[in-house]
Motif scaffolding. Structure first.
Motif, PDB file in Angstrom:
ATOM      1  N   PHE A 149       0.822  -1.215   0.000  1.00 24.42           N
ATOM      2  CA  PHE A 149       0.000   0.000   0.000  1.00 24.42           C
ATOM      3  C   PHE A 149       0.855   1.263   0.000  1.00 24.42           C
ATOM      4  O   PHE A 149       0.396   2.324   0.460  1.00 24.42           O
ATOM      5  CB  PHE A 149      -0.915   0.013   1.237  1.00 24.42           C
ATOM      6  N   SER A 150       2.083   1.186  -0.487  1.00 23.52           N
ATOM      7  CA  SER A 150       2.946   2.376  -0.477  1.00 23.52           C
ATOM      8  C   SER A 150       2.437   3.470  -1.403  1.00 23.52           C
ATOM      9  O   SER A 150       2.757   4.649  -1.215  1.00 23.52           O
ATOM     10  CB  SER A 150       4.374   1.979  -0.876  1.00 23.52           C
ATOM     11  N   GLY A 151       1.660   3.125  -2.401  1.00 20.47           N
ATOM     12  CA  GLY A 151       1.146   4.144  -3.311  1.00 20.47           C
ATOM     13  C   GLY A 151      -0.012   4.946  -2.757  1.00 20.47           C
ATOM     14  O   GLY A 151      -0.300   6.043  -3.259  1.00 20.47           O
ATOM     15  N   ASN A 152      -0.691   4.463  -1.735  1.00 21.93           N
ATOM     16  CA  ASN A 152      -1.830   5.154  -1.124  1.00 21.93           C
ATOM     17  C   ASN A 152      -1.337   5.861   0.130  1.00 21.93           C
ATOM     18  O   ASN A 152      -0.946   5.222   1.112  1.00 21.93           O
ATOM     19  CB  ASN A 152      -2.936   4.150  -0.793  1.00 21.93           C
ATOM     20  N   SER A 153      -1.343   7.180   0.108  1.00 19.09           N
ATOM     21  CA  SER A 153      -0.781   7.937   1.235  1.00 19.09           C
ATOM     22  C   SER A 153      -1.594   7.764   2.510  1.00 19.09           C
ATOM     23  O   SER A 153      -1.028   7.672   3.615  1.00 19.09           O
ATOM     24  CB  SER A 153      -0.685   9.418   0.874  1.00 19.09           C
ATOM     25  N   ASP A 154      -2.919   7.732   2.404  1.00 21.11           N
ATOM     26  CA  ASP A 154      -3.750   7.596   3.608  1.00 21.11           C
ATOM     27  C   ASP A 154      -3.546   6.241   4.274  1.00 21.11           C
ATOM     28  O   ASP A 154      -3.398   6.147   5.505  1.00 21.11           O
ATOM     29  CB  ASP A 154      -5.224   7.787   3.245  1.00 21.11           C
ATOM     30  N   VAL A 155      -3.542   5.180   3.466  1.00 22.97           N
ATOM     31  CA  VAL A 155      -3.339   3.848   4.036  1.00 22.97           C
ATOM     32  C   VAL A 155      -1.924   3.726   4.590  1.00 22.97           C
ATOM     33  O   VAL A 155      -1.710   3.143   5.665  1.00 22.97           O
ATOM     34  CB  VAL A 155      -3.609   2.775   2.960  1.00 22.97           C
ATOM     35  N   ALA A 156      -0.945   4.274   3.879  1.00 23.46           N
ATOM     36  CA  ALA A 156       0.431   4.215   4.364  1.00 23.46           C
ATOM     37  C   ALA A 156       0.598   4.969   5.680  1.00 23.46           C
ATOM     38  O   ALA A 156       1.330   4.528   6.577  1.00 23.46           O
ATOM     39  CB  ALA A 156       1.382   4.775   3.304  1.00 23.46           C
ATOM     40  N   ALA A 157      -0.079   6.109   5.823  1.00 23.37           N
ATOM     41  CA  ALA A 157       0.001   6.865   7.086  1.00 23.37           C
ATOM     42  C   ALA A 157      -0.580   6.058   8.236  1.00 23.37           C
ATOM     43  O   ALA A 157      -0.029   6.057   9.354  1.00 23.37           O
ATOM     44  CB  ALA A 157      -0.740   8.191   6.931  1.00 23.37           C
ATOM     45  N   SER A 158      -1.673   5.355   7.994  1.00 27.79           N
ATOM     46  CA  SER A 158      -2.264   4.526   9.055  1.00 27.79           C
ATOM     47  C   SER A 158      -1.354   3.363   9.414  1.00 27.79           C
ATOM     48  O   SER A 158      -1.191   3.030  10.599  1.00 27.79           O
ATOM     49  CB  SER A 158      -3.632   4.011   8.603  1.00 27.79           C
ATOM     50  N   LEU A 159      -0.755   2.729   8.418  1.00 31.60           N
ATOM     51  CA  LEU A 159       0.125   1.602   8.701  1.00 31.60           C
ATOM     52  C   LEU A 159       1.386   2.033   9.436  1.00 31.60           C
ATOM     53  O   LEU A 159       1.913   1.288  10.280  1.00 31.60           O
ATOM     54  CB  LEU A 159       0.500   0.906   7.389  1.00 31.60           C
ATOM     55  N   MET A 160       1.894   3.235   9.142  1.00 33.95           N
ATOM     56  CA  MET A 160       3.123   3.700   9.792  1.00 33.95           C
ATOM     57  C   MET A 160       2.907   4.098  11.248  1.00 33.95           C
ATOM     58  O   MET A 160       3.881   4.303  11.981  1.00 33.95           O
ATOM     59  CB  MET A 160       3.716   4.870   9.013  1.00 33.95           C
TER      60      MET A 160
END
Length: 1173
Positions: free
Chosen positions: A608-619
């Motif tokens: 999901f590195s291309g989706n900023s919102d999902v990446a922010a939640s995962l980080m």
């Protein structure tokens, strides 16, 4: 216990009640401590007030001596002292209660009249009555004169109340003091005693019926008298009688229903026995066993009919009158017992005739009554056998039950949701889809208990929805792999239903509240992190990108819930302290999630590195890892995680991603984490790369028009700013690198607004970190001077940015200056003098004026007058965001004043808008007033006066110029209202005495100081300000009014004043406010008396030399002083001339005819202190 009356006491009672024509055959008196009439006055002096404490000494009485104590004979009086009354039994527990009631039944069998009077006295005592009970034998059942005596009246002359009623065969008269209704009776006493007495009193009634159910209950004498007593007293207007006897009556009905149930069991057994006997003796015409069984059956049926008749009498005589009582406690206990009756005797009470009372009382205005209705309905709906009888009730009152989930009382709403959950479990047809849609929205409510119960309802719906699909796919699972696959499929089906519900609710920012609501009941589903991550890693066609994003949010929320617990911002009612078991469960969950997610998370980030919102939640997930987990020590796993995070940072520069990454790196670099060395190395590598990139981009004197270069610069600054917010980057010299960006303007080749905004934030963070680590980094005076130089440079260049064309740059410059100055002030207060620390820095006057001007220009803006602002605000959301920004600016400015960075006088620019912008900034301004008053109350009061003077001067200049009114100018009425609101803040007159006097002194000096009277300027230019100042006159103490008045005379003595001219009206009004306050009147009455001096009785006695009200010349003043000397002795002690020749009319209650008209020597108390001006 009521003793047998003696002939002496009976004679006294007959004399006392001589107005009663009925012949008295027996009378019983009961006082608070002794029951004999002759000892009442003597014992009243040593009695305590409460009946609970009066019986402490009698608890030691032997239970074995009660029967003997009740027996008659020559030793009756001696044994009466050691006897235990029925009221005292309540304090002894249930075992003693049964023994004493058995003794009472024996006494009742021997002499039922005396024993019945004991029982009557018991209920009178339990009502808290401290009076006298008189019993008279009724002469006959018929007769009009008997009913005419049933009265309840007051004798105000004697201070007594009378209650006379029929408890056949007795006519009882209760006499008690009139103030009884204002005293706490046992049932409502606060503390544990009231609850304990309620329980013991109910046990007494229960034991009484249980012990009497096989004997005296059916003698047609005891129950008739008892029901008559309770019915009459429950109808009294005295609260104590009504409450106590209503409770006794409904508890009596409940226990009689138990008797009915036992009789019904006996009747059923007798019927079976008759059937058996009939089958055995079919050939015999007469069978003794059959006749005996039939005779017993008829006897039991007659007893049951008799008890049911008693129940009907109590219900109609007590419940139907009291379920709408004005006292909520009575309504509550009636509803509670009605629910119990419906459950005990459903064949009689569980029908629409009685259920309507339950439905009506759900609309009661008292929450406790509504709560009792709901809890009673829970018991009815929880029984499957009773459910068919509730169909009509449910169809009639279903909407009301659903609406009670919105009850203002949280407990009522929670119990209602439990009731609806019970209804949903009992039957699927009672609630429709629209009902569920309305109810399930409560998973997002602010009350956690209500949300948790709604979550249980939602989970039951999810299970019912997912169950058919799982059953269709299920089969014979022969091995563990198939069972695990079936479990994952079942979990996915429920998650799919949960995602559908979340998307249909259209509340896409409340995932954390949804997870919190489902946590208690659906923790197993939400803690199944292996299934959640496997679903996310799979490329499923039945899962859209939006659903995957929501599923990641659910994963993050479940991780947060398992790590931190149920405490959420905006949600109350959560359990904040965990017990040992809960702490162990929380630690186990943290170990599981850390061990699993530290391995799976890099894969998720790569997908999901291309989706900023999902990446922010995962980080954000690594922030909840614990260092005790063995997986956190695996360097290879940690390296994969850090590499995946770095890859995401290279792709995105969104604020959410950068903030999540910065906080995650801060967590991984913590001292307790075993992977801190790898985390710090990865962080340093990122920062070093960004700094080198900035160094290359910032080469050159000016910015070119290359948009790509500017974009790269902004991205690098954003990343550096996000990490500098959480990490100390002082070793990279960020301040020296970025400070040149603030030197030039954008119109002359300077930095663009986006670059300036990011640079200002980075420089602000650099100064803050430098101040925060001063104790470690500042080791010499040279370093301290360098730090102060950086602070001065940042503040001065930020001052230049306050006039920038871009509003975002202006706001960031203002907030940055306020933050660093506040932090510097704090460091000066906590600095240890034994070591080097920050040096003193005072903002320049130019910077202070710039800050004040910025607040006035950007905070206190009227939307009605700001056309551009109104045009740009296209929605309510934008208006609220703009208001939030303005509140932040105002709060930052007020912090500078409270920390002593700015002078307190600069708060006048804020205080003057207190009333005009009260809805938007009233809380901030009021808190600033309170804090400044705690710092220096005199200076704070001077600031209030300064704000009023500045507003008045602006208004004066506006009126003199003749131009159109400007937006920042307030009217005279609004300034006067502001002064009134300021005066209301001085609550404690003694505490703020000096402050109020100082305001008056400051105002008088403001009006008269520097004024020289000329024909062209006969009055001071700011004389109208005295009208505003008069709003503070009511806050002056009496001795201070004299002082202020004398101070006013001192400033007016040099001027010729004609009080008949309208130009001096403000002075008249102000002087009248000082004098009117001394007499408790308003200024308007004094002003009216000034205009009509002929009303004064003293003025008619005035000498002719003082009759003219015109202006005084010096010669006239000398002449008038001679005449006034006979009126006021205080004027003989001063050399100043009285400038006021027109006398005020004193109030009628004030001065007499011989007293002076204007005596400034107001009388003071001996213990008062005069304030020196």
């Amino acid at each position: 216990m009521i003793p047998e009356p003696t002939s002496t006491s009976r004679t006294l009672r007959q004399n006392k009640n001589s107005h009663d024509p009925t012949k008295s055959s027996g009378a019983v008196h009961h006082s608070e401590d002794e029951l004999g009439n002759e000892n009442r006055q003597k014992s009243g002096r040593r009695r305590k007030t409460h009946s609970g404490s009066e019986n402490v000494k009698r608890k030691r009485a032997k239970v074995s001596g009660r029967s003997a104590a009740r027996a008659g004979g020559s030793h009756g009086k001696k044994e009466h002292v050691e006897a235990v009354t029925l009221f005292e039994v309540v304090t002894m527990g249930k075992c003693a209660m049964q023994a004493v009631i058995d003794d009472w039944i024996e006494a009742y069998v021997r002499n039922r009249d005396a024993a019945l009077l004991d029982l009557v006295s018991f209920f009178i005592q339990c009502s808290g009555c401290k009076g006298v009970v008189t019993a008279e034998m009724c002469q006959g059942k018929q007769g009009r004169d008997v009913m005419n005596k049933m009265v309840e009246e007051l004798d105000e002359v004697a201070g007594l109340q009378y209650k006379r009623f029929l408890a056949f065969p007795w006519i009882l008269t209760v006499t008690w003091p009139m103030d009884t209704d204002n005293v706490e009776y046992p049932l409502i006493q606060s503390g544990p005693y009231g609850r304990w007495f309620h329980s013991e009193f109910c046990d007494f009634v229960s034991v009484l019926v249980a012990q009497c159910q096989h004997s005296v209950v059916f003698d047609s004498y005891l129950m008739n008298a008892l029901i008559s007593l309770l019915t009459e007293l429950s109808d009294s207007y005295i609260r104590a009688f009504r409450h106590t006897c209503t409770l006794a009556a409904v508890k009596l009905l409940s226990n009689l229903l138990n008797v009915v149930l036992s009789l019904s069991v006996g009747i059923e057994n007798s019927q079976k026995l008759c059937e058996v006997q009939k089958t055995r003796t079919t050939r015999q015409k007469h069978s003794p066993q059959l006749e005996k069984a039939q005779r017993k059956l008829r006897e039991l049926q007659g007893k049951r009919a008799e008890i049911e008749g008693m129940v009907d009498v109590i219900f109609k005589g007590v419940f139907l009158r009291r379920y709408r009582d004005v006292l909520p406690e009575i309504r509550s206990l009636c509803v509670e017992e009605l629910g119990l009756w419906m459950k005990l005797h459903s064949s009689v009470f569980l029908n629409d005739t009685y259920l309507k009372y339950m439905g009506w009382m759900m609309n009661d205005k008292v929450p406790d009554v509504r709560l009792k209705c709901v809890t009673s309905l829970q018991g009815l709906y929880g029984d499957p056998l009773l459910l068919p009888k509730l169909d009509l009730f449910h169809s009639r009152f279903k909407n009301r039950i659903i609406s009670m989930t919105l009850d203002k009382d949280s407990e009522v709403a929670v119990q209602t949701m439990k009731l609806l959950l019970l209804i949903s479990k009992m039957s699927d047809d009672l609630l429709g889809p629209d009902d569920y849609k309305q109810l399930l929205q409560f998973v997002y409510c602010s009350q956690r208990p209500l949300a948790a119960n709604t979550g249980e309802l939602l989970l039951s719906r999810l299970r019912s929805t997912a169950a058919p699909a799982c059953d269709a796919q299920g089969g014979d699972n022969n091995n563990e792999e198939e069972e695990e696959e079936a479990h994952k499929q079942q979990t996915f089906t429920r998650l799919k239903a949960l995602l559908q519900f979340y998307q249909e609710s259209e509340l896409h920012k409340h995932v954390v509240y949804l997870v919190d609501s489902l946590w208690d009941c659906g923790g197993a589903l939400l803690k199944d992190w292996s299934t959640l991550t496997s679903v996310l890693l799979q490329d499923r066609a039945d899962l859209t990108q939006a659903e995957q994003a929501v599923l990641v949010e659910i994963l993050l929320a479940s991780v947060r819930q398992a790590s931190e617990g149920p405490v959420l911002a905006g949600r109350s009612g959560a359990k904040k302290v965990l017990n040992a078991r809960e702490k162990k469960t929380q630690m186990d969950d943290c170990n599981k999630l850390t061990e699993h997610l530290i391995v799976v998370l890099p894969k998720l980030l790569n997908k999901f590195s291309g989706n900023s919102d999902v990446a922010a939640s995962l980080m954000k997930i690594p922030q909840y890892f614990i260092p005790e987990c063995p997986g956190a020590e695996n360097t290879q796993v940690v390296s994969c995680l850090l590499a995946a995070m770095e890859a995401v940072l290279n792709l995105h520069s969104d604020p959410a991603v950068l903030e999540a990454a910065a906080r995650t790196y801060l967590s991984l670099c913590g001292e307790e984490m075993p992977c801190r060395s790898a985390g710090r190395a990865a962080r340093d590598s990122l920062v070093q790369r960004w700094v080198e990139q900035l160094t290359v981009l910032l080469e050159g004197d000016s910015f070119s028009a290359d948009e790509e270069k500017t974009a790269e610069l902004v991205v690098a600054l954003k990343k550096l700013r996000a990490f500098h917010n959480c990490h100390d980057l002082s070793q990279w010299n960020v301040f020296e690198l970025l400070s040149p960006l603030l030197s030039g303007g954008s119109s002359q080749g300077g930095a663009p607004p986006q670059v300036l905004q990011e640079a200002l934030q980075c420089l602000c963070y650099s100064i803050l970190w430098s101040l925060n680590t001063s104790s470690d980094t500042v080791t010499s005076r040279e370093k301290a001077e360098v730090q102060r130089l950086q602070l001065r440079l940042f503040c001065e260049r930020s001052r230049c940015c306050l006039s920038h064309s871009d509003p975002a740059v202006q706001q960031q410059a203002f907030l940055g200056v306020c933050d660093v100055l506040t932090a510097h002030s704090y460091q000066l207060h906590v600095w240890d003098p034994s070591s080097f620390g920050p040096l003193l820095y005072t903002p320049s006057p130019k910077l202070q004026r710039a800050l004040s001007t910025f607040v006035c220009a950007h905070v206190f803006i009227s939307t009605d007058c700001d056309g551009q602002s109104r045009a740009s605000e296209s929605s309510e959301v934008e208006r609220l965001e703009d208001l939030h920004r303005r509140r932040n600016v105002l709060a930052a400015f007020c912090k500078l004043i409270l920390h002593g960075v700015l002078e307190m006088s600069m708060a006048a620019e804020v205080f003057m808008y207190y009333t005009k912008f009260y809805n938007d900034f009233g809380d901030i301004i009021k808190e600033t007033m309170c804090r400044t008053r705690q710092m220096d109350k005199i200076e704070s009061a001077r600031t209030l006066a300064l704000s009023l003077q500045q507003l008045f001067m602006r208004l004066k200049k506006e009126q003199e110029s003749g131009r159109k009114a400007q937006p920042g100018v307030q009217t005279f009425t609004s300034i006067k209202e502001l002064a009134r609101r300021f005066a209301l803040t001085f609550g404690d007159l003694v505490k703020f005495r000096e402050c109020v006097v100082m305001i008056h002194r400051n105002g008088i000096e403001y009006v008269f100081q520097g004024f020289s009277q000329t024909p062209e300027a006969p009055t001071p230019p700011y004389l109208s300000f005295l009208t505003i100042l008069s709003e503070f006159s009511s806050k002056l103490l009496k001795p201070d009014k004299k002082t202020v008045f004398s101070y006013l005379q001192k400033h007016t003595a040099e001027h010729i004043i004609n009080l008949r001219e309208n130009r001096w009206q403000p002075l008249i009004y102000y002087r009248a406010s000082l004098l009117a306050a001394a007499e408790g009147e308003d200024a308007a009455s004094y002003v009216s008396s000034d205009r009509k001096p002929c009303r004064s009785p003293v003025s008619r006695q005035k000498p002719e030399g003082c009759k003219s009200p015109g202006p005084l010349s010096p010669t006239d003043s000398k002449v008038s002083k001679v005449h006034r000397s006979s009126f006021s002795l205080s004027h003989q002690k001063t050399t100043e001339l009285d400038p006021f020749s027109v006398p005020f009319e004193p109030p009628a209650k004030g001065l007499g005819a011989e007293e002076p008209l204007l005596d400034t020597s107001i009388e003071m108390d001996d213990d008062t202190v005069e304030v020196e001006l």
